[in-house]
Design a protein around this motif. Sequence first.
Motif, PDB file in Angstrom:
ATOM      1  N   ARG A   1      56.011 120.536  39.136  1.00  0.00           N
ATOM      2  CA  ARG A   1      57.589 120.226  38.888  1.00  0.00           C
ATOM      3  C   ARG A   1      58.302 121.147  39.235  1.00  0.00           C
ATOM      4  NH1 ARG A   1      57.742 121.379  32.991  1.00  0.00           N
ATOM      5  NH2 ARG A   1      55.827 122.831  33.253  1.00  0.00           N
TER       6      ARG A   1
ATOM      7  N   TYR B   1      54.528 114.308  33.195  1.00  0.00           N
ATOM      8  CA  TYR B   1      54.340 115.616  32.436  1.00  0.00           C
ATOM      9  C   TYR B   1      55.961 116.034  33.182  1.00  0.00           C
ATOM     10  CZ  TYR B   1      52.163 118.471  36.163  1.00  0.00           C
ATOM     11  OH  TYR B   1      51.955 119.245  37.147  1.00  0.00           O
TER      12      TYR B   1
ATOM     13  N   SER C   1      51.084 113.112  37.127  1.00  0.00           N
ATOM     14  CA  SER C   1      51.825 113.655  38.517  1.00  0.00           C
ATOM     15  C   SER C   1      53.124 114.554  38.011  1.00  0.00           C
ATOM     16  CB  SER C   1      52.401 112.835  39.493  1.00  0.00           C
ATOM     17  OG  SER C   1      51.946 111.810  40.179  1.00  0.00           O
ATOM     18  N   PRO C   2      53.670 115.584  38.281  1.00  0.00           N
ATOM     19  CA  PRO C   2      54.659 116.062  37.975  1.00  0.00           C
ATOM     20  C   PRO C   2      56.323 115.926  38.164  1.00  0.00           C
ATOM     21  CG  PRO C   2      54.316 116.975  40.315  1.00  0.00           C
ATOM     22  CD  PRO C   2      53.482 115.566  39.365  1.00  0.00           C
TER      23      PRO C   2
ATOM     24  N   THR D   1      56.089 119.078  27.642  1.00  0.00           N
ATOM     25  CA  THR D   1      55.316 120.473  28.146  1.00  0.00           C
ATOM     26  C   THR D   1      55.714 121.057  26.997  1.00  0.00           C
ATOM     27  OG1 THR D   1      56.591 122.023  30.071  1.00  0.00           O
ATOM     28  CG2 THR D   1      55.025 120.174  30.632  1.00  0.00           C
TER      29      THR D   1
ATOM     30  N   GLU E   1      49.547 119.255  40.663  1.00  0.00           N
ATOM     31  CA  GLU E   1      51.267 120.636  40.346  1.00  0.00           C
ATOM     32  C   GLU E   1      51.958 119.939  41.387  1.00  0.00           C
ATOM     33  OE1 GLU E   1      52.575 123.812  41.033  1.00  0.00           O
ATOM     34  OE2 GLU E   1      51.802 123.456  42.101  1.00  0.00           O
TER      35      GLU E   1
ATOM     36  N   ARG F   1      58.768 125.801  33.316  1.00  0.00           N
ATOM     37  CA  ARG F   1      58.896 125.644  34.934  1.00  0.00           C
ATOM     38  C   ARG F   1      60.499 125.637  34.377  1.00  0.00           C
ATOM     39  NH1 ARG F   1      54.658 126.954  36.046  1.00  0.00           N
ATOM     40  NH2 ARG F   1      53.619 126.341  37.048  1.00  0.00           N
TER      41      ARG F   1
ATOM     42  N   LYS G   1      45.317 115.615  37.528  1.00  0.00           N
ATOM     43  CA  LYS G   1      46.347 116.538  37.449  1.00  0.00           C
ATOM     44  C   LYS G   1      47.653 116.889  38.510  1.00  0.00           C
ATOM     45  CE  LYS G   1      49.658 119.394  34.379  1.00  0.00           C
ATOM     46  NZ  LYS G   1      49.687 119.759  32.286  1.00  0.00           N
TER      47      LYS G   1
END
Length: 416
Positions: free
Chosen positions: A253, A28, A8-9, A65, A251, A37, A249
């Motif tokens: 963030r 992440y 999860s973001p 990241t 998406e 981001r 995953k």
Amino acid sequence: MGRIELLSPAGSAESLRAAADFGADAVYAAGKTYGLRAFADNFSPEEIKKAAVFLHSRGKKIYITLNAVFHPRDFDGLDDYIAMLSDADVDAFIVTDPGVLRAVRQAAPKVAVHISTQASTSNAQSARFWHDHGASRVILARELSLEEIAGIRAQTPAELELEAFVHGAMCIAYSGRCLLSSVFTGRSGNSGACAQPCRWEYHLYEKGYDDEYFPAYADDRGTYVFNSKDLCMIAYLDDMIKAGITSLKIEGRMKSAYYVACITHAYRQALKDLEAGRPFDLSLLDEIAKAGSRAYTTGFYFGNPREAGQDTVRGRAERTHDFVGVVLAPEDQNGWALIQQRGKFSQNDVLEVLSPGGTRTFTVEAIRSVEGELRDSAPHPKEEVFVRGAHGLHAGDMLRKKREDVLENGGVRETR
């Protein structure tokens, strides 16, 4: 089936906690630099250390990241930054640039490396290349079909993990490598500052008639010629797993903690049902609709996106519920729970509780301020108030209210 990771973001500390509370196996996130981001809250070095400790205490992982496009100046100080992240005990770096991969392997050889979707890995040869150079996981290009993914799985080492997006925004450009934002605004999407011009409304004009603009109506909100539907594969997790994907995953963030909680919770329940051999629960589509989104598509997973339902027409946001509060403390002996308001709600409203253990509703019997003043409503953003009427609340539970314009059968969406 083997253990499938739900990833999860986390664009903020609140989203990170929500992801952990509502069923993510890993999150992440990004530091203040080098991620894609830039307008998320992101994390300072000290916050990354605290996040790692928190997640590890709960048996979960954190991936950081480093997937921006790197120019020569960006390597100044990178080794020290990587070493700091290694000392913070992060579980993996997500990278795109081969030079960054090299720097990571030198400065933090014990930390796992995941290859970002920005690298557009779309064949087994590329996947093996990254594995040969130290990557333990490849995040596949979003433009692959499940059939193609199964072929990549069959032609790559078993120890190389395959990650793929399961839910969230789709980009008009190949694997997100877009220049629209740079051209239109000077803000580089490939450096984390995308202005999302693909989401703008556009009109046409004919040269020589510059003052005349012609909308090509797609719906009553205008024309959004670049704007893709969002990805939603919740009904097809078994297909993704059979293709060889081991990390699913989500998406988002830039999304709120409430969104992260809703979507993570729904996918965790879908995975639980799959593991138990139960059929897909259609009510999970209703649960996703409560988070709000564009219309949904299965993207490229079932072949040509035109056939699979991906298009660039923007429909109305199909959010069926509004996020109105988060629980800060459970009920005291007098039945008052402390709530931080996130949207207006009033006495006698029926609210739904989103909790890691499930959902339920209650009627707001009374509201009072922290000073003790009784109120008819809670209208002020992020104000802390006490609410009576619910039982069994826990800190971190989310409260939401059904939108008045939603029909009784609203919110159920087909994903394919």
